[in-house]
Design a protein around this motif. Structure first.
Motif, PDB file in Angstrom:
ATOM      1  N   VAL A  84       0.992  -1.156  -0.071  1.00 34.67           N
ATOM      2  CA  VAL A  84       0.068   0.018  -0.093  1.00 34.67           C
ATOM      3  C   VAL A  84       0.944   1.315   0.129  1.00 34.67           C
ATOM      4  O   VAL A  84       1.782   1.455   1.035  1.00 34.67           O
ATOM      5  N   VAL A  91      -4.136   6.922   0.331  1.00 30.63           N
ATOM      6  CA  VAL A  91      -3.804   5.782  -0.577  1.00 30.63           C
ATOM      7  C   VAL A  91      -3.572   5.923  -1.883  1.00 30.63           C
ATOM      8  O   VAL A  91      -4.363   6.745  -2.579  1.00 30.63           O
ATOM      9  N   THR A  94      -2.123   0.513  -4.710  1.00 31.75           N
ATOM     10  CA  THR A  94      -2.014  -0.584  -4.116  1.00 31.75           C
ATOM     11  C   THR A  94      -1.712  -1.741  -5.068  1.00 31.75           C
ATOM     12  O   THR A  94      -2.144  -1.700  -6.225  1.00 31.75           O
ATOM     13  N   TYR A 185      -3.425   0.880   7.215  1.00 33.85           N
ATOM     14  CA  TYR A 185      -2.444   0.319   5.998  1.00 33.85           C
ATOM     15  C   TYR A 185      -2.027  -0.812   6.106  1.00 33.85           C
ATOM     16  O   TYR A 185      -1.491  -1.511   5.042  1.00 33.85           O
TER      17      TYR A 185
END
Length: 198
Positions: A84, A91, A94, A185
């Motif tokens: 991540v 974010v 990913t 995360y």
């Protein structure tokens, strides 16, 4: 004969020693001892007390954080990683991947952990970042990269080789996270690693 400097970072009496027997007294039987030999005194000093990182502003546009985790499926003998990429609490990206290289399978999820961190560093370089903070829950990610642990298996040897290829292109910092303590995360990286095995 070239002189060596023995740096004891964690031991009975941390410091720089000029002979192995002297240094050995400080680390033999000492739990969690950290030590290494160097050819220059400056390298030894930097090992004991790394240069300050104040130059890195972690909110700057060219810095990023990566949360990395690994997983392993004993039925299919596959390892995986989840990554991540986070910037200022958001974010950015990913990704996850599984592998089944027979040379790494014996190390279970460790293969995923270390190659996930390489994937994160490569991603950061490709996307123009100058610094990356790799947040992990498996110590080997940092200890092998910094030379604190000996690389005895194919997985660690190959990890070190790949780390040495990418490290000159970006500033890498490592930060340990406690596993499964609800760090959002970190949990997401763990879920992605498991997803890669499905």
């Amino acid at each position: 004969m070239a002189s060596k400097f023995y740096a004891v970072k964690k031991g009975r009496k941390p410091g720089i020693y000029h002979s192995w027997p002297e240094a050995q007294k400080q680390v033999a039987g000492f739990s969690g001892a950290q030590f290494k030999s160097f050819t220059t005194k400056k390298e030894a000093q930097d090992f004991i007390e790394p240069p300050k990182e104040e130059a890195i502003d972690w909110t700057a546009d060219d810095t990023i954080e990566a949360y990395v985790d690994g997983s392993f499926d004993r039925i299919s003998n596959r390892y995986s990683y989840g990554v991540v990429m986070v910037k200022n609490g958001e974010v950015v990206e990913t990704f996850y991947q599984a592998g089944s290289d027979s040379r790494y399978v014996e190390s279970f999820q460790i293969a995923g952990e270390v190659f996930g961190s390489i994937a994160a560093i490569r991603w950061a370089i490709q996307n123009g970042y100058k610094a990356i903070n790799v947040r992990y829950d498996y110590m080997g990610i940092e200890q092998w990269a910094t030379g604190m642990w000996k690389a005895n298996k194919a997985v660690s040897q190959d990890y070190i080789k790949q780390f040495k290829e990418v490290a000159p292109q970006i500033t890498v910092r490592f930060k340990k996270e406690k596993a499964h303590t609800g760090v959002t995360y970190n949990e997401l990286a763990d879920q992605l690693a498991k997803k890669a095995l499905q």
